[in-house]
Scaffold this motif. Sequence first.
Motif, mmCIF file in Angstrom:
data_model
loop_
_atom_site.group_PDB
_atom_site.id
_atom_site.type_symbol
_atom_site.label_atom_id
_atom_site.label_comp_id
_atom_site.label_asym_id
_atom_site.label_seq_id
_atom_site.Cartn_x
_atom_site.Cartn_y
_atom_site.Cartn_z
ATOM 1 N N SER A 156 0.846 -1.199 0.000
ATOM 2 C CA SER A 156 0.000 0.000 0.000
ATOM 3 C C SER A 156 0.878 1.244 0.000
ATOM 4 N N LYS A 157 0.434 2.203 -0.770
ATOM 5 C CA LYS A 157 1.160 3.474 -0.837
ATOM 6 C C LYS A 157 0.532 4.411 0.179
ATOM 7 N N ARG A 158 1.174 4.537 1.285
ATOM 8 C CA ARG A 158 0.652 5.419 2.322
ATOM 9 C C ARG A 158 1.113 6.832 2.030
ATOM 10 N N SER A 159 0.169 7.722 2.128
ATOM 11 C CA SER A 159 0.524 9.120 1.933
ATOM 12 C C SER A 159 1.224 9.634 3.186
ATOM 13 N N LYS A 160 1.795 10.800 3.066
ATOM 14 C CA LYS A 160 2.475 11.397 4.202
ATOM 15 C C LYS A 160 1.467 11.684 5.296
ATOM 16 N N PRO A 161 1.889 11.629 6.533
ATOM 17 C CA PRO A 161 0.942 11.933 7.610
ATOM 18 C C PRO A 161 0.442 13.376 7.486
ATOM 19 N N VAL A 162 -0.842 13.547 7.730
ATOM 20 C CA VAL A 162 -1.456 14.853 7.592
ATOM 21 C C VAL A 162 -1.079 15.696 8.799
ATOM 22 N N ARG A 163 -0.573 16.872 8.517
ATOM 23 C CA ARG A 163 -0.192 17.781 9.584
ATOM 24 C C ARG A 163 -1.227 18.897 9.624
ATOM 25 N N THR A 164 -1.903 19.036 10.744
ATOM 26 C CA THR A 164 -2.945 20.045 10.838
ATOM 27 C C THR A 164 -2.323 21.412 11.104
ATOM 28 N N LYS A 165 -2.886 22.411 10.450
ATOM 29 C CA LYS A 165 -2.425 23.777 10.673
ATOM 30 C C LYS A 165 -3.011 24.274 11.995
ATOM 31 N N PRO A 166 -2.251 25.027 12.739
ATOM 32 C CA PRO A 166 -2.849 25.619 13.934
ATOM 33 C C PRO A 166 -3.790 26.750 13.531
ATOM 34 N N CYS A 167 -4.853 26.905 14.276
ATOM 35 C CA CYS A 167 -5.844 27.942 13.979
ATOM 36 C C CYS A 167 -5.193 29.321 14.157
ATOM 37 N N PRO A 168 -5.257 30.192 13.133
ATOM 38 C CA PRO A 168 -4.606 31.507 13.255
ATOM 39 C C PRO A 168 -5.229 32.378 14.344
ATOM 40 N N MET A 169 -6.533 32.234 14.577
ATOM 41 C CA MET A 169 -7.171 33.038 15.620
ATOM 42 C C MET A 169 -6.827 32.520 17.010
ATOM 43 N N CYS A 170 -6.694 31.210 17.155
ATOM 44 C CA CYS A 170 -6.293 30.650 18.448
ATOM 45 C C CYS A 170 -4.850 31.043 18.780
ATOM 46 N N GLN A 171 -3.999 31.076 17.769
ATOM 47 C CA GLN A 171 -2.601 31.455 17.985
ATOM 48 C C GLN A 171 -2.485 32.902 18.445
ATOM 49 N N GLN A 172 -3.285 33.789 17.844
ATOM 50 C CA GLN A 172 -3.215 35.212 18.182
ATOM 51 C C GLN A 172 -4.042 35.562 19.406
ATOM 52 N N GLY A 173 -4.824 34.604 19.898
ATOM 53 C CA GLY A 173 -5.624 34.840 21.086
ATOM 54 C C GLY A 173 -6.901 35.633 20.815
ATOM 55 N N ILE A 174 -7.397 35.588 19.585
ATOM 56 C CA ILE A 174 -8.621 36.303 19.223
ATOM 57 C C ILE A 174 -9.819 35.476 19.668
ATOM 58 N N GLU A 175 -10.663 36.063 20.513
ATOM 59 C CA GLU A 175 -11.862 35.361 20.968
ATOM 60 C C GLU A 175 -13.100 35.866 20.246
ATOM 61 N N TYR A 176 -13.166 37.176 19.990
ATOM 62 C CA TYR A 176 -14.317 37.765 19.322
ATOM 63 C C TYR A 176 -13.880 38.272 17.954
ATOM 64 N N ILE A 177 -14.587 37.853 16.919
ATOM 65 C CA ILE A 177 -14.282 38.293 15.561
ATOM 66 C C ILE A 177 -15.274 39.394 15.217
ATOM 67 N N ASP A 178 -14.762 40.603 15.039
ATOM 68 C CA ASP A 178 -15.601 41.755 14.783
ATOM 69 C C ASP A 178 -15.851 41.900 13.286
ATOM 70 N N TYR A 179 -17.090 42.185 12.908
ATOM 71 C CA TYR A 179 -17.418 42.324 11.493
ATOM 72 C C TYR A 179 -16.832 43.594 10.899
ATOM 73 N N LYS A 180 -16.370 44.517 11.744
ATOM 74 C CA LYS A 180 -15.773 45.767 11.254
ATOM 75 C C LYS A 180 -14.268 45.646 11.024
ATOM 76 N N ASP A 181 -13.676 44.532 11.409
ATOM 77 C CA ASP A 181 -12.241 44.305 11.229
ATOM 78 C C ASP A 181 -11.999 43.767 9.813
ATOM 79 N N LEU A 182 -11.962 44.663 8.846
ATOM 80 C CA LEU A 182 -11.888 44.252 7.440
ATOM 81 C C LEU A 182 -10.554 43.623 7.077
ATOM 82 N N ALA A 183 -9.484 44.038 7.729
ATOM 83 C CA ALA A 183 -8.174 43.458 7.425
ATOM 84 C C ALA A 183 -8.155 41.963 7.738
ATOM 85 N N LEU A 184 -8.784 41.586 8.834
ATOM 86 C CA LEU A 184 -8.853 40.172 9.205
ATOM 87 C C LEU A 184 -9.802 39.418 8.280
ATOM 88 N N LEU A 185 -10.964 39.995 8.023
ATOM 89 C CA LEU A 185 -11.982 39.297 7.244
ATOM 90 C C LEU A 185 -11.568 39.093 5.793
#
Length: 80
Positions: A7-36
């Motif tokens: 069997s040809k096993r693919s490489k193990p899948v590496r999950t990306k860390p959540c960018p909002m969890c890394q930056q400590g963002i809890e509330y996503i504001d709809y007015k923050d256009l740079a993030l959105l």
Amino acid sequence: MAKKKPSKRSKPVRTKPCPMCQQGIEYIDYKDLALLKSFVTDRGRIKARRQTGACAQHQSKLAEAIKNAREMALIPYLGG
């Protein structure tokens, strides 16, 4: 009997860390256009979780914030 091919096993899948969890963002504001805008394609569609690396909780809050920003005419529905 035919021999089984190894069997040809693919490489193990590496999950990306959540960018909002890394930056400590809890509330996503709809007015923050740079993030959105970093989570919207050039055609105006919301990017999938597998592209952004966002966790399920932040992805749903992100989609809600993008939809609110569209309602307030901060982000266009179509990229044009």
